[in-house]
Design a protein around this motif. Structure first.
Motif, mmCIF file in Angstrom:
data_model
loop_
_atom_site.group_PDB
_atom_site.id
_atom_site.type_symbol
_atom_site.label_atom_id
_atom_site.label_comp_id
_atom_site.label_asym_id
_atom_site.label_seq_id
_atom_site.Cartn_x
_atom_site.Cartn_y
_atom_site.Cartn_z
ATOM 1 N N ALA A 50 123.142 38.154 74.738
ATOM 2 C CA ALA A 50 121.868 37.844 73.618
ATOM 3 C C ALA A 50 122.445 38.331 72.105
ATOM 4 C CB ALA A 50 120.743 38.612 73.976
ATOM 5 N N ILE A 51 122.897 39.572 72.119
ATOM 6 C CA ILE A 51 123.235 40.090 71.063
ATOM 7 C C ILE A 51 124.430 38.779 69.947
ATOM 8 C CG2 ILE A 51 124.737 41.386 69.377
ATOM 9 C CD1 ILE A 51 123.589 43.570 71.602
ATOM 10 N N ASN A 52 125.084 38.100 70.516
ATOM 11 C CA ASN A 52 126.364 37.604 70.530
ATOM 12 C C ASN A 52 125.783 36.399 69.584
ATOM 13 O OD1 ASN A 52 128.257 39.604 70.336
ATOM 14 N ND2 ASN A 52 128.846 39.047 72.738
ATOM 15 N N LYS A 53 124.891 36.467 70.968
ATOM 16 C CA LYS A 53 124.090 34.473 70.086
ATOM 17 C C LYS A 53 122.951 34.096 69.342
ATOM 18 C CE LYS A 53 123.814 32.535 75.594
ATOM 19 N NZ LYS A 53 124.567 31.328 75.467
ATOM 20 N N SER A 54 121.986 35.310 69.504
ATOM 21 C CA SER A 54 121.888 35.226 68.574
ATOM 22 C C SER A 54 122.210 35.742 66.782
ATOM 23 C CB SER A 54 120.337 36.478 67.587
ATOM 24 O OG SER A 54 121.112 37.837 68.635
ATOM 25 N N SER A 55 123.702 36.780 67.208
ATOM 26 C CA SER A 55 124.636 36.259 65.927
ATOM 27 C C SER A 55 124.873 35.210 65.423
ATOM 28 C CB SER A 55 124.929 37.235 66.353
ATOM 29 O OG SER A 55 125.227 38.693 66.542
ATOM 30 N N LEU A 56 125.657 34.357 66.160
ATOM 31 C CA LEU A 56 126.458 33.317 65.984
ATOM 32 C C LEU A 56 124.787 32.430 65.498
ATOM 33 C CD1 LEU A 56 128.201 31.283 66.322
ATOM 34 C CD2 LEU A 56 127.152 30.316 68.142
ATOM 35 N N ALA A 57 123.532 32.591 66.034
ATOM 36 C CA ALA A 57 121.936 31.768 65.271
ATOM 37 C C ALA A 57 121.979 32.577 63.361
ATOM 38 C CB ALA A 57 121.399 31.276 66.283
ATOM 39 N N GLY A 58 122.677 33.612 63.287
ATOM 40 C CA GLY A 58 122.222 34.143 61.871
ATOM 41 C C GLY A 58 123.638 33.360 60.885
ATOM 42 N N ALA A 59 123.865 32.960 62.263
ATOM 43 C CA ALA A 59 125.236 32.678 60.886
ATOM 44 C C ALA A 59 125.676 30.910 60.782
ATOM 45 C CB ALA A 59 127.052 33.084 61.824
ATOM 46 N N LYS A 60 125.060 31.220 61.754
ATOM 47 C CA LYS A 60 124.589 29.128 61.479
ATOM 48 C C LYS A 60 123.758 28.647 60.893
ATOM 49 C CE LYS A 60 125.408 26.242 65.301
ATOM 50 N NZ LYS A 60 125.183 25.710 66.414
ATOM 51 N N GLY A 61 122.467 28.915 61.273
ATOM 52 C CA GLY A 61 121.338 28.961 59.884
ATOM 53 C C GLY A 61 120.870 27.916 60.857
ATOM 54 N N GLY A 62 119.342 27.452 59.911
ATOM 55 C CA GLY A 62 119.197 26.724 60.562
ATOM 56 C C GLY A 62 117.448 26.035 62.068
ATOM 57 N N LEU A 63 117.729 25.253 61.764
ATOM 58 C CA LEU A 63 117.141 24.993 63.002
ATOM 59 C C LEU A 63 118.081 24.355 64.072
ATOM 60 C CD1 LEU A 63 113.852 22.549 61.833
ATOM 61 C CD2 LEU A 63 113.407 25.215 62.599
#
Length: 215
Positions: free
Chosen positions: A81-94
């Motif tokens: 979960a941490i890694n997925k949310s980190s990737l979401a933060g790195a990618k950004g946007g919807l």
């Protein structure tokens, strides 16, 4: 009340204690430590966006492989979960929304089955998601749920660097400056975590930056 932001989803960093552990649990701890160290490298020592995204994708792959071998390990679910949310933060946007929804589901599962694993880090991670993603109808952001989750994390781990940092960050975004300073200061005084030099240094930089913003 502040508006949730999806520009940056700051992930949680946790540390498993292996003192006095059996050989099998030591192997588990080494496996988790490798994932944590890979994450720290991605988060704090990789500055090109494309490289960071690829780095986080790689650590997600490794975490999934570990979970395939031990599908009931709550600590690995937290870190996926941490890694997925980190990737979401790195990618950004919807386009990152599916990642944070997947992270949310993982954390909710851990809270149902093993809420105190890794010093309650699932509560910290989920609380962080609740205040950093947009609210309805775009996503599931909710300040009240965020605060409830972060307070549960602090009840389990009152001196931890991460629960104090993220609660302080939440309070700062919610306009509660004085309270935010209290918790961020506590985070700055947290004891170093063995084997987590890079991660601790990165988090302490974030703490100091946030405190400067509030002065």
């Amino acid at each position: 009340m502040k508006k949730p932001s999806f520009n940056l989803i700051k992930p949680l960093l946790v540390m498993a204690c292996v003192t006095g552990a059996s050989l099998s649990s030591l192997a588990y701890a080494d496996e988790l430590s490798d994932i944590q160290q890979q994450w720290a490298k991605c988060q704090y020592d990789t500055f090109n966006k494309d490289n960071k995204v690829q780095c986080l994708r790689n650590v997600i792959t490794e975490t999934k492989k570990a979970l395939q071998q031990s599908p009931d390990r709550a600590d690995l679910k937290v870190w996926l979960a941490i890694n997925k949310s980190s990737l979401a933060g790195a990618k950004g946007g919807l386009g990152a929304l599916p990642l944070v929804k997947e992270a949310k589901a993982l954390l909710e599962d851990v809270i149902r089955t093993d809420p105190k694993v890794l010093d309650g880090s699932a509560y910290t991670s989920l609380g962080t998601l609740y205040y950093q993603v947009p609210g309805w109808p775009i996503a599931f952001g909710d300040d009240d749920k965020a605060e409830a989750m972060l307070q549960k994390a602090l009840a389990i781990n009152p001196d931890g660097i991460d629960p104090n940092y993220f609660y302080g960050d939440f309070l700062a975004q919610d306009g509660r400056r004085d309270d935010a300073i209290v918790y961020l200061t506590r985070a700055s005084h947290a004891k170093p975590r063995p084997g987590r030099k890079l991660a601790d240094a990165g988090r302490q930089r974030e703490i100091q930056e946030k405190l400067k913003e509030l002065q």
